[in-house]
Design an enzyme around this catalytic site. Structure first.
Site, short mmCIF file in Angstrom:
data_model
loop_
_atom_site.label_atom_id
_atom_site.label_comp_id
_atom_site.label_asym_id
_atom_site.label_seq_id
_atom_site.Cartn_x
_atom_site.Cartn_y
_atom_site.Cartn_z
N CYS A 98 0.79 -1.09 -0.34
CA CYS A 98 0.05 0.41 0.14
C CYS A 98 1.08 0.96 -0.09
O CYS A 98 1.90 1.24 0.77
CB CYS A 98 -1.11 -0.34 1.13
SG CYS A 98 -2.11 1.60 1.36
N CYS A 101 0.05 3.32 3.26
CA CYS A 101 0.10 2.53 4.82
C CYS A 101 1.95 1.75 5.17
O CYS A 101 1.97 0.79 5.66
CB CYS A 101 -0.31 1.77 5.60
SG CYS A 101 -1.47 -0.12 4.75
N ASP A 322 35.16 9.55 50.34
CA ASP A 322 36.10 9.46 49.31
C ASP A 322 36.54 7.19 49.60
O ASP A 322 36.22 6.96 50.39
CB ASP A 322 37.91 10.34 50.18
CG ASP A 322 37.58 12.30 50.60
OD1 ASP A 322 36.69 12.68 49.60
OD2 ASP A 322 38.13 12.58 50.71
#
Length: 504
Positions: A98, A101, A322
């Site tokens: 198509c 689509c 740390d």
């Protein structure tokens, strides 16, 4: 085509193409709808290469619904042409892609291997989708369906509608809002998909995304030039009643189809402990070289992720320490955010994850209170951030012997306000700012036989640089412990002993 050529309502007479209704109201309704369509428009659209379902979308007076999907495209084609004296296109529109689509509503696509796949019905198509979804092993009881299509679909549809408006401007069906290809596909599939997956459809945290992408220009044997694009746009704007070869992009192959299943992130909270002074909080790599023996992030995330069958994870913590600072006491709150998890671990599974981490041979990291929580965790983290207090114990050295008066001078300081400039050690990665922080309380603990060493216990506002508070950072932190004691002070080791979040 006129409606009076179809069987009368309630009649069980034979339908075209050898079909017998046997009282099938849906089939009869679709047939009657097909017979009521404008014959000229149907003939034009079929000759252009528009599929039967797109004809229903664009021309029918009635709303597009799932009844259309119960009839094969070949049957729809037969019904649409049955009232037309001419044979129409020599090539059946149900055997080609198509132009609007791009095969999506025909249930035709190319798979990842570029092989053509065609489903005879919506139920076959739903079965394919269901198999692909189940291969991803997600656990869900509801889902949201998303569809993504190429922009060519909208462009070609505009060109076709412009053509119809130019030729059939007085027809009422042209004024009706047209359902999009994306929404039409959902109408055709959603109810069957819910039944096939045994799940409801809603605004779920689990999403099934159907993605249709246009085959490459090279594979199609055609390319869209700027001139072609402008020509199509001009035709649409002018409402031309004839479609030239440049009015829409020619379609030679169907879309490439893929499915992606995705679940919204799930979150796990808890508190972690760090027992090593050589483990970073997050993964730390400099110039391809790992800093430290491991990271909290990798140990926690690496154990939680497999339990969720997730794709990846992110680690979030309430502050950080740390690499050489241990996290002890009550532990530090954290979140693990797992992306696209296939399953949510049970409480028992999380207990097993905890035990695995806590009983590891090296005992670098520990965890407690591990649980799955909702997205409200972010609000909890943010609320706690402003009120958060931290407690520490530091091993401190001073340049003179510790005296009795030092105990009182330190412990008497409550809610001490200090001003800290961004420390020299982090200036390379943080903006130079002045920060006012509060030392809530301090106390000193003697170390027997060591007059120059002592343990400093203190509670501070979140974000206080403890190392700099002790040694002063070349005068960048004022006052400092060294300035309070009137001597040089250095921090040897530091441990976090408590992180208080809000009321915790």
């Amino acid at each position: 085509m006129s409606a009076n050529t179809g069987p009368a309502s309630g009649d069980s007479a034979g339908l075209p193409n050898g079909l017998v209704s046997h009282g099938d109201s849906k089939t009869r309704r679709v047939y009657e709808t097909a017979r009521s369509l404008h014959s000229g428009a149907v003939k034009d659209l079929l000759s252009l290469g528009v599929c039967e379902r797109c004809i229903f979308r664009l021309v029918a007076v009635e709303a597009f619904d799932s009844d259309i999907s119960s009839v094969s495209t070949s049957t729809l084609h037969s019904w649409l042409k049955s009232g037309d004296g001419e044979a129409g296109s020599s090539e059946s529109s149900c055997s080609r892609i198509c132009i609007v689509c791009l095969g999506i509503l025909q249930f035709v696509f190319s798979d990842a291997k570029k092989e053509l796949v065609k489903s005879d019905s919506s139920s076959d198509y739903v079965a394919r989708i269901t198999d692909l979804v189940k291969q991803d092993r997600h656990e869900f009881d509801s889902f949201g369906l998303e569809v993504s299509v190429p922009s060519t679909i909208m462009e070609n549809e505009r060109a076709v509608l412009s053509y119809l408006k130019g030729k059939y401007s007085t027809e009422g069906w042209l004024q009706r809002d047209k359902i999009s290809v994306k929404d039409a596909l959902k109408v055709l599939l959603l109810d069957q998909l819910k039944a096939s997956l045994g799940a409801e459809s809603d605004s779920s945290s689990f999403h099934i995304r159907l993605t249709y992408s246009k085959a490459s220009d090279e594979a199609q044997g055609a390319s869209e030039t700027t001139h072609d694009s402008k020509r199509r746009k001009t035709d649409a704007e002018n409402g031309s009643n004839c479609i030239s070869e440049n009015s829409f992009e020619k379609v030679y192959e169907p879309c490439i189809f893929s499915i992606h299943c995705n679940k919204m992130p799930i979150f796990f909270s808890g508190r972690y402990f760090k027992y090593s002074r050589n483990v970073s909080q997050s993964r730390w790599i400099i110039d391809d070289e790992r800093m430290g023996e491991a990271s909290v992030e990798e140990i926690l995330g690496g154990n939680i992720l497999p339990a969720c069958l997730g794709d990846s994870y992110k680690f979030h913590a309430a502050g950080r320490e740390d690499i050489d600072v241990r996290m002890l006491g009550s532990g530090r709150p954290f979140l693990i955010e797992v992306q696209n998890s296939r399953q949510c671990p049970s409480e028992q599974s999380l207990k097993e994850v905890e035990e695995k981490i806590n009983n590891s041979e090296k005992k670098l990291v520990g965890v407690k209170d591990l649980k799955c929580i909702g997205s409200q965790c972010w609000a909890m983290m943010r609320e706690g951030e402003a009120e958060k207090q931290k407690q520490y114990v530091a091993l401190v050295w001073i340049s003179r012997p510790l005296e009795e008066k030092d105990f009182n001078s330190i412990s008497s300081l409550k809610e001490l306000k200090i001003l800290q400039k961004t420390p020299v050690r982090v200036l390379h990665r943080r903006s130079p700012l002045d920060r006012e922080k509060i030392i809530h309380w301090m106390k000193v603990e003697k170390i027997k036989g060591h007059s120059h060493y002592f343990l400093l216990h203190l509670c501070t506002q979140a974000g206080t640089y403890i190392k700099e508070f002790v040694h002063g950072d070349l005068g960048r932190t004022t006052p400092s412990l060294g300035s309070i004691l009137g001597c040089r002070a250095e921090i040897i080791h530091l441990d976090v002993t408590d992180v208080k979040m809000g009321d915790s």
